[in-house]
Design a protein around this motif. Structure first.
Motif, PDB file in Angstrom:
ATOM      1  N   MET A 108       2.377  10.593   9.573  1.00  0.00           N
ATOM      2  CA  MET A 108       1.497  10.048  10.614  1.00  0.00           C
ATOM      3  C   MET A 108       0.296   9.326  10.009  1.00  0.00           C
ATOM      4  SD  MET A 108       2.966  10.586  13.457  1.00  0.00           S
ATOM      5  CE  MET A 108       1.693  10.381  14.706  1.00  0.00           C
ATOM      6  N   ALA A 109      -0.120   9.734   8.825  1.00  0.00           N
ATOM      7  CA  ALA A 109      -1.216   9.054   8.127  1.00  0.00           C
ATOM      8  C   ALA A 109      -1.104   9.369   6.648  1.00  0.00           C
ATOM      9  CB  ALA A 109      -2.585   9.494   8.660  1.00  0.00           C
ATOM     10  N   SER A 110      -1.527   8.427   5.827  1.00  0.00           N
ATOM     11  CA  SER A 110      -1.598   8.645   4.387  1.00  0.00           C
ATOM     12  C   SER A 110      -2.941   8.131   3.912  1.00  0.00           C
ATOM     13  CB  SER A 110      -0.436   7.943   3.680  1.00  0.00           C
ATOM     14  OG  SER A 110      -0.388   8.312   2.321  1.00  0.00           O
ATOM     15  N   SER A 111      -3.156   8.163   2.610  1.00  0.00           N
ATOM     16  CA  SER A 111      -4.460   7.801   2.076  1.00  0.00           C
ATOM     17  C   SER A 111      -4.294   7.088   0.743  1.00  0.00           C
ATOM     18  CB  SER A 111      -5.317   9.064   1.890  1.00  0.00           C
ATOM     19  OG  SER A 111      -6.577   8.745   1.357  1.00  0.00           O
ATOM     20  N   VAL A 112      -5.146   6.114   0.503  1.00  0.00           N
ATOM     21  CA  VAL A 112      -5.192   5.452  -0.799  1.00  0.00           C
ATOM     22  C   VAL A 112      -6.110   6.245  -1.713  1.00  0.00           C
ATOM     23  CG1 VAL A 112      -5.922   3.378  -2.016  1.00  0.00           C
ATOM     24  CG2 VAL A 112      -4.726   3.174   0.167  1.00  0.00           C
ATOM     25  N   ASN A 113      -5.645   6.583  -2.901  1.00  0.00           N
ATOM     26  CA  ASN A 113      -6.495   7.244  -3.892  1.00  0.00           C
ATOM     27  C   ASN A 113      -6.299   6.563  -5.241  1.00  0.00           C
ATOM     28  OD1 ASN A 113      -4.137   8.534  -5.143  1.00  0.00           O
ATOM     29  ND2 ASN A 113      -4.092   9.753  -3.261  1.00  0.00           N
ATOM     30  N   TYR A 114      -6.915   7.132  -6.272  1.00  0.00           N
ATOM     31  CA  TYR A 114      -6.894   6.439  -7.557  1.00  0.00           C
ATOM     32  C   TYR A 114      -5.477   6.293  -8.109  1.00  0.00           C
ATOM     33  CZ  TYR A 114      -7.240  11.378  -8.951  1.00  0.00           C
ATOM     34  OH  TYR A 114      -7.067  12.731  -9.067  1.00  0.00           O
ATOM     35  N   ASN A 115      -4.570   7.239  -7.806  1.00  0.00           N
ATOM     36  CA  ASN A 115      -3.181   7.078  -8.231  1.00  0.00           C
ATOM     37  C   ASN A 115      -2.570   5.810  -7.654  1.00  0.00           C
ATOM     38  OD1 ASN A 115      -3.197   9.436  -9.657  1.00  0.00           O
ATOM     39  ND2 ASN A 115      -2.167  10.651  -8.114  1.00  0.00           N
ATOM     40  N   SER A 116      -2.849   5.558  -6.382  1.00  0.00           N
ATOM     41  CA  SER A 116      -2.309   4.358  -5.727  1.00  0.00           C
ATOM     42  C   SER A 116      -2.816   3.097  -6.422  1.00  0.00           C
ATOM     43  CB  SER A 116      -2.718   4.324  -4.248  1.00  0.00           C
ATOM     44  OG  SER A 116      -2.538   5.572  -3.630  1.00  0.00           O
ATOM     45  N   VAL A 117      -4.083   3.106  -6.792  1.00  0.00           N
ATOM     46  CA  VAL A 117      -4.674   1.938  -7.456  1.00  0.00           C
ATOM     47  C   VAL A 117      -4.038   1.722  -8.820  1.00  0.00           C
ATOM     48  CG1 VAL A 117      -6.805   0.925  -8.342  1.00  0.00           C
ATOM     49  CG2 VAL A 117      -6.832   2.230  -6.206  1.00  0.00           C
ATOM     50  N   TRP A 118      -3.961   2.811  -9.619  1.00  0.00           N
ATOM     51  CA  TRP A 118      -3.366   2.675 -10.955  1.00  0.00           C
ATOM     52  C   TRP A 118      -1.923   2.185 -10.865  1.00  0.00           C
ATOM     53  CZ3 TRP A 118      -5.308   8.144 -12.665  1.00  0.00           C
ATOM     54  CH2 TRP A 118      -6.656   8.050 -13.041  1.00  0.00           C
ATOM     55  N   THR A 119      -1.155   2.786  -9.953  1.00  0.00           N
ATOM     56  CA  THR A 119       0.249   2.408  -9.827  1.00  0.00           C
ATOM     57  C   THR A 119       0.385   0.934  -9.478  1.00  0.00           C
ATOM     58  OG1 THR A 119       0.757   4.641  -9.042  1.00  0.00           O
ATOM     59  CG2 THR A 119       2.419   2.961  -8.685  1.00  0.00           C
ATOM     60  N   SER A 120      -0.471   0.449  -8.595  1.00  0.00           N
ATOM     61  CA  SER A 120      -0.338  -0.920  -8.100  1.00  0.00           C
ATOM     62  C   SER A 120      -0.643  -1.971  -9.158  1.00  0.00           C
ATOM     63  CB  SER A 120      -1.253  -1.128  -6.890  1.00  0.00           C
ATOM     64  OG  SER A 120      -2.622  -1.132  -7.283  1.00  0.00           O
ATOM     65  N   ILE A 121      -1.458  -1.613 -10.151  1.00  0.00           N
ATOM     66  CA  ILE A 121      -1.784  -2.582 -11.207  1.00  0.00           C
ATOM     67  C   ILE A 121      -1.128  -2.218 -12.530  1.00  0.00           C
ATOM     68  CG2 ILE A 121      -3.940  -3.316 -10.101  1.00  0.00           C
ATOM     69  CD1 ILE A 121      -5.472  -1.557 -12.063  1.00  0.00           C
ATOM     70  N   PHE A 122      -0.234  -1.198 -12.479  1.00  0.00           N
ATOM     71  CA  PHE A 122       0.554  -0.796 -13.655  1.00  0.00           C
ATOM     72  C   PHE A 122      -0.334  -0.352 -14.815  1.00  0.00           C
ATOM     73  CE2 PHE A 122       2.927  -4.121 -11.323  1.00  0.00           C
ATOM     74  CZ  PHE A 122       3.976  -3.348 -10.846  1.00  0.00           C
ATOM     75  N   GLU A 123      -1.434   0.307 -14.487  1.00  0.00           N
ATOM     76  CA  GLU A 123      -2.322   0.858 -15.509  1.00  0.00           C
ATOM     77  C   GLU A 123      -2.400   2.377 -15.364  1.00  0.00           C
ATOM     78  OE1 GLU A 123      -6.263  -0.641 -15.847  1.00  0.00           O
ATOM     79  OE2 GLU A 123      -5.659  -2.686 -16.249  1.00  0.00           O
ATOM     80  N   PRO A 124      -2.608   3.118 -16.462  1.00  0.00           N
ATOM     81  CA  PRO A 124      -2.650   2.619 -17.850  1.00  0.00           C
ATOM     82  C   PRO A 124      -1.276   2.219 -18.373  1.00  0.00           C
ATOM     83  CG  PRO A 124      -2.830   5.001 -17.816  1.00  0.00           C
ATOM     84  CD  PRO A 124      -2.866   4.560 -16.386  1.00  0.00           C
ATOM     85  N   LEU A 125      -0.212   2.543 -17.588  1.00  0.00           N
ATOM     86  CA  LEU A 125       1.132   2.087 -17.913  1.00  0.00           C
ATOM     87  C   LEU A 125       1.962   2.155 -16.639  1.00  0.00           C
ATOM     88  CD1 LEU A 125       2.996   4.901 -19.922  1.00  0.00           C
ATOM     89  CD2 LEU A 125       1.037   5.302 -18.473  1.00  0.00           C
ATOM     90  N   PRO A 126       3.064   1.405 -16.556  1.00  0.00           N
ATOM     91  CA  PRO A 126       3.889   1.462 -15.350  1.00  0.00           C
ATOM     92  C   PRO A 126       4.413   2.873 -15.102  1.00  0.00           C
ATOM     93  CG  PRO A 126       4.481  -0.430 -16.707  1.00  0.00           C
ATOM     94  CD  PRO A 126       3.549   0.410 -17.530  1.00  0.00           C
ATOM     95  N   THR A 127       4.538   3.245 -13.833  1.00  0.00           N
ATOM     96  CA  THR A 127       4.962   4.602 -13.480  1.00  0.00           C
ATOM     97  C   THR A 127       6.469   4.804 -13.624  1.00  0.00           C
ATOM     98  OG1 THR A 127       5.032   3.868 -11.169  1.00  0.00           O
ATOM     99  CG2 THR A 127       3.057   5.025 -11.907  1.00  0.00           C
ATOM    100  N   PHE A 128       7.221   3.765 -13.899  1.00  0.00           N
ATOM    101  CA  PHE A 128       8.677   3.918 -13.967  1.00  0.00           C
ATOM    102  C   PHE A 128       9.116   4.771 -15.148  1.00  0.00           C
ATOM    103  CE2 PHE A 128       7.983   0.218 -11.321  1.00  0.00           C
ATOM    104  CZ  PHE A 128       8.797   0.529 -10.244  1.00  0.00           C
ATOM    105  N   GLY A 129       8.286   4.846 -16.188  1.00  0.00           N
ATOM    106  CA  GLY A 129       8.581   5.770 -17.279  1.00  0.00           C
ATOM    107  C   GLY A 129       8.559   7.222 -16.811  1.00  0.00           C
ATOM    108  N   PHE A 130       7.609   7.552 -15.910  1.00  0.00           N
ATOM    109  CA  PHE A 130       7.573   8.895 -15.334  1.00  0.00           C
ATOM    110  C   PHE A 130       8.863   9.186 -14.566  1.00  0.00           C
ATOM    111  CE2 PHE A 130       2.786   7.958 -14.743  1.00  0.00           C
ATOM    112  CZ  PHE A 130       2.487   8.390 -16.031  1.00  0.00           C
ATOM    113  N   LEU A 131       9.291   8.215 -13.761  1.00  0.00           N
ATOM    114  CA  LEU A 131      10.474   8.409 -12.928  1.00  0.00           C
ATOM    115  C   LEU A 131      11.727   8.556 -13.788  1.00  0.00           C
ATOM    116  CD1 LEU A 131       9.792   5.851 -10.042  1.00  0.00           C
ATOM    117  CD2 LEU A 131       8.992   8.212 -10.282  1.00  0.00           C
ATOM    118  N   GLU A 132      11.807   7.791 -14.870  1.00  0.00           N
ATOM    119  CA  GLU A 132      12.961   7.893 -15.768  1.00  0.00           C
ATOM    120  C   GLU A 132      13.022   9.276 -16.420  1.00  0.00           C
ATOM    121  OE1 GLU A 132      12.364   4.690 -18.462  1.00  0.00           O
ATOM    122  OE2 GLU A 132      12.665   3.142 -16.913  1.00  0.00           O
TER     123      GLU A 132
END
Length: 332
Positions: free
Chosen positions: A82-106
């Motif tokens: 029903m609602a979500s929130s933008v936090n620092y994780n969202s910001v980092w993920t969106s600009i691929f810093e400090p590294l892309p999150t796909f390594g975590f998913l792999e």
């Protein structure tokens, strides 16, 4: 999704004369084959290469995609968001810093066949939600369809004894929606059932969705038995005191009888701290602190000037706790 939304709204209005919907009603709702979600794409992970942080624009990397509903596994819940929130994780993920999150998913995908679901060419982001349980997997007993919930962001396996007294020490501890897939910035979200907590009845969906990550982090750092165990009278230096983490830290300090010394970077942010009740405030921009001589060298004279300013605000006392999260910028 509209049918699900209508059912949720009908249920939340039940206190005003409408008939209440029960678990069976929500369990009977058909779950769509796909849903809308905010994603980043694996093949775009290098799109900002060579740009400065300020030049990286999330409007270019974030997508609203139609994605398939993931398989529901043991100990998991599918939640209508029903609602979500933008936090620092969202910001980092969106600009691929400090590294892309796909390594975590792999890496998570290599853990088990069930975890393999998370290793996708897209990442559904978001580490906060307030919503309603739609389905639960095998082994879930505490929650049922129709329950109004919020989700905290800590995803753990708890197969190792290391995490039994402190889940943050679980070797398989991850942040949901950042190091896992199927996050909260979407119409549906997949969470472990032990992430769920009851939604406070006096809060709106948006209010309930906002505190999960930042409030939990600030509480652990400052108040909990695994953190600084703040007590009455403590001087607490809070860096970034008007932001998500810092504003909760400021409120915890004030509520607990401590003395927050709030560090901010503008008059507007200083006013936010005053509105919370803080009195000791340092606007580091207005006072022109230059903690770094260059990219590699900090200036100890500036840190000493900063320390002198703190003592002016505390009546000559040193700080008892430093609440700090930016990292390198403030490491001096």
């Amino acid at each position: 999704m509209n049918e699900i939304l209508d059912a949720i709204l009908a249920s939340t209005q039940s206190d005003h004369g409408s008939p209440a919907l029960g678990p069976a009603d929500f369990a009977a709702l058909p779950v769509p084959e796909s849903y809308r979600a905010v994603t980043v794409h694996k093949d775009e992970a290098e799109m900002f290469a060579g740009l400065t942080t300020k030049e990286k624009d999330p409007r270019k990397s974030l997508h609203v995609d139609e994605v398939p509903v993931p398989e529901l596994g043991p100990g998991e819940a599918l939640v209508a968001v029903m609602a979500s929130s933008v936090n620092y994780n969202s910001v980092w993920t969106s600009i691929f810093e400090p590294l892309p999150t796909f390594g975590f998913l792999e890496r998570y995908g290599r853990l088990s066949p069930l975890a393999k679901r998370h290793d996708l060419p897209y990442h559904i982001i978001g580490s906060d939600l307030a919503g309603v349980v739609l389905r639960t997997g095998p082994g879930v007993n505490l929650w049922k369809p129709g329950d109004e919930v919020v989700a905290h962001c800590l995803s753990v396996e708890l197969e190792s004894a290391d995490g039994h007294s402190d889940t943050m020490l679980d070797p398989e501890q991850r942040i949901w929606g950042f190091e896992t897939n199927f996050g909260g910035l979407a119409e549906l979200a997949l969470v472990k059932s032990n992430q769920l907590m009851p939604k406070p009845g006096h809060l709106s969906w948006e209010e309930a969705a906002a505190p999960g990550l930042v409030n939990s982090t600030a509480y652990r750092q400052l108040v909990s038995s695994n953190g600084a165990q703040m007590k009455q009278g403590d001087n607490v230096l809070i860096w970034g005191a008007s932001g998500g983490l810092g504003s909760y830290a400021t409120q915890f300090a004030l509520a607990g009888g401590a003395n927050p010394i709030c560090v901010v970077s503008s008059p507007r942010k200083a006013e936010i701290c005053r509105a919370m009740g803080a009195e000791a405030i340092i606007d580091r921009t207005a006072e022109d602190y230059r903690f770094w001589k260059d990219e590699h060298t900090q200036d100890p004279k500036e840190w000493k000037r900063f320390g002198k300013r703190i003592r002016e605000l505390t009546g000559g006392e040193d700080v008892d706790i430093v609440f700090e999260h930016p990292g390198r910028e403030t490491f001096g």
